[in-house]
Write an enzyme that holds these catalytic residues in place. Structure first.
Site, mmCIF file in Angstrom:
data_model
loop_
_atom_site.group_PDB
_atom_site.id
_atom_site.type_symbol
_atom_site.label_atom_id
_atom_site.label_comp_id
_atom_site.label_asym_id
_atom_site.label_seq_id
_atom_site.Cartn_x
_atom_site.Cartn_y
_atom_site.Cartn_z
ATOM 1 N N SER A 159 136.135 41.997 11.805
ATOM 2 C CA SER A 159 136.437 42.710 13.045
ATOM 3 C C SER A 159 137.375 43.876 12.769
ATOM 4 C CB SER A 159 137.067 41.760 14.068
ATOM 5 O OG SER A 159 138.390 41.479 13.677
ATOM 6 N N LYS A 160 137.618 44.658 13.808
ATOM 7 C CA LYS A 160 138.428 45.881 13.687
ATOM 8 C C LYS A 160 139.772 45.647 12.984
ATOM 9 C CE LYS A 160 136.450 49.015 16.840
ATOM 10 N NZ LYS A 160 135.358 49.229 15.880
ATOM 11 N N ARG A 161 140.345 44.466 13.207
ATOM 12 C CA ARG A 161 141.677 44.264 12.628
ATOM 13 C C ARG A 161 141.636 44.190 11.098
ATOM 14 N NH1 ARG A 161 142.586 38.614 11.621
ATOM 15 N NH2 ARG A 161 140.769 37.548 12.443
#
Ligand code: GLU
Length: 487
Positions: free
Chosen positions: A260-262
């Site tokens: 994911s983006k993180r």
């Protein structure tokens, strides 16, 4: 089925995800390997989540990766249209066919009634399965419900299809990647194929499209396995040939959670903005679940296509190692020609005025700066001192170098001697060597001598080849900066 026809069918509810790019790649490779066709279909039935910007992003990203399709929304083909929202008039006919054959039925349940069923299942700690309340409604009952203004959805009758084509309640299929998979279809529940507003659901539209587009092999993520059981029964109920299925393991982040983006970039366009080369990206994603027979990991898409066998794809999940991608990217940067680099670096140099450099100077700047780059975007911070009259001095360069007596002495002497120098690389090379030798005699190490000049001219204590930098900047700029550094 004789011809191999595979497809990538993204839903445009976001930019093209790197995981979808991998699925697209494996489909593309399978098509190439088997002289087949690779098809792009846009699955935009969910109008609320769809946007033209995402559709454009999907097109651009696939093209940038070199995953060109043989049939698709823009290029057309014999089984178009290739955008689901343009196919809405096709689906009702097939839903009617299933109703006529008894493999589907109209369901008049309201959202409230369905919600009550779901809550009851939760209370009883049972997985929710539709009650089949509407399965055997008589024509009179249906007419009455219609008169009340209720509009029916259409549900697929799992048990009927299972009974017609299989023994017992277990459905099996031979997955191209995972081997035999099976499921007890009595756990699936009669799902909606057409909503009461007349639009198809994913599981129905996908089967109709795969059938009409003569898709021979469906290769996609393993998150679709439970859908595959539903889809096989629909194919069978329609009397259509069932394609072969292959399900790819998931791509996980280094911490084994969902990517994911993180963790960093996830969309292909984000990777590109960050300075990854599409050649490196495609090579890297090919290795997520597949490995070359000769163990040689750096490979072009054409080389991979020759070596690719779907049966060799690993059935387990793959870890997305950003470090490995970075290593690969720096490798691919080094493989580019200087002319290519000059073009590819330009988008990352927009904060500078490139017209300050002649083409020859720009070429030389690229030649002396590209090697340490991991990302193309690293060039932005590698070259500020090639632009502008003055230079920003790094505090460390000021304190450790320019503030020392040795440096001040070197700079004054440099101004005195260099006045007579011609600022060509060849000449500077010779002159600087003699200059360092003089200081060496006085007990100053050559690198200390050069640090003083580097710090004054570039504002830094390390960087690219100093002789080339001085030649690119020219005598006027170099003198101006050295004078400023002298106290
Ligand atoms: N639109 C679906 C998705 O993006 C396609 C799944 C499939 O390949 O059937 O997940």
């Amino acid at each position: 089925m004789t011809e191999v026809r595979v497809r990538i069918a993204p839903s445009p509810s976001g930019n093209l995800h790197i995981g979808t790019a991998r699925t697209a790649l494996f489909n593309y490779l399978f098509a190439k390997k088997n002289n087949g066709k690779f098809i792009l279909r846009i699955e935009d039935t969910d109008a609320e989540r769809t946007s033209q910007a995402y559709i454009d992003n999907i097109f651009d990203s696939l093209k940038a990766l070199g995953l060109n399709w043989d049939e698709g929304p823009d290029v057309g083909g014999p089984y178009g249209p290739y955008t689901q929202s343009e196919r809405f008039d096709i689906y009702p006919k097939y839903a009617q066919m299933l109703l006529d054959k008894g493999f589907a039925y109209e369901c008049f349940c309201t959202p409230e009634e369905l919600e009550a069923e779901k809550q009851l299942a939760t209370q009883n700690k049972k997985p929710y399965v539709y009650s089949k309340k509407c399965e055997n409604l008589t024509e009179e009952e249906k007419a009455k419900l219609r008169a009340e203004g209720r509009k029916p959805a259409i549900r697929f009758n799992i048990a009927k299809a299972q009974k017609a084509f299989h023994e017992g309640t277990i459905l099996k299929f031979d997955d191209l990647v995972k081997g035999e998979l099976h499921m007890d279809t009595s756990l699936l529940g009669d799902f909606v194929i057409m909503k009461s507003n007349g639009t198809p659901t994913y599981n129905f539209a996908v089967v109709i499209d795969d059938m009409l587009m003569k898709i021979s092999h469906v290769i996609r993520g393993e998150d679709h396995i439970s859908n595959t059981f539903k889809q096989i029964l629909i194919f069978e109920a329609l009397g259509a040939e069932v394609p072969r299925f292959g399900h790819l393991g998931m791509i996980l982040a280094p911490d084994r959670s969902k990517l994911s983006k993180r963790h960093g970039a996830t969309a292909v366009s984000e990777f590109v903005e960050k300075g990854y080369l599409t050649e490196a990206l495609i090579n890297f994603v090919a290795l997520l679940g597949w490995s070359p027979s000769d163990g040689q990991e750096i490979k072009s898409i054409d080389e991979i296509a020759k070596d690719f066998r779907i049966g060799d794809i690993s059935s387990s999940n793959s870890i997305f190692e950003y470090d490995k991608l970075n290593w690969m990217n720096s490798h691919y940067i080094k493989m580019l020609s200087i002319d290519e680099l000059k073009e590819r670096l330009k988008p990352y140099l927009t904060k500078y005025d490139l017209t300050e450099l002649t083409d020859e100077q720009y070429t030389r700047m690229v030649e002396i700066t590209y090697e340490p780059l991991t990302l193309l975007s690293d060039i932005t911070d590698a070259v500020p001192y090639f632009f502008g009259e003055d230079v920003e001095i790094d505090p460390k360069a000021q304190a450790d170098v320019l503030d020392t007596d040795v440096a001040q002495d070197v700079l004054k002497e440099f101004l005195r001697q260099a006045e007579a120098w011609e600022f060509t690389e060849e000449n500077l090379h010779e002159k600087l060597e003699a200059f360092r030798a003089e200081y060496k005699e006085k007990g100053i190490k050559p690198k200390v001598t050069m640090w003083a000049i580097r710090a004054a001219v570039t504002g830094r204590t390390c960087g690219a080849d100093m002789t080339a930098i001085l030649a690119i900047l020219g005598k006027d700029k170099v003198f101006r900066r050295v004078k400023k550094a002298i106290k």
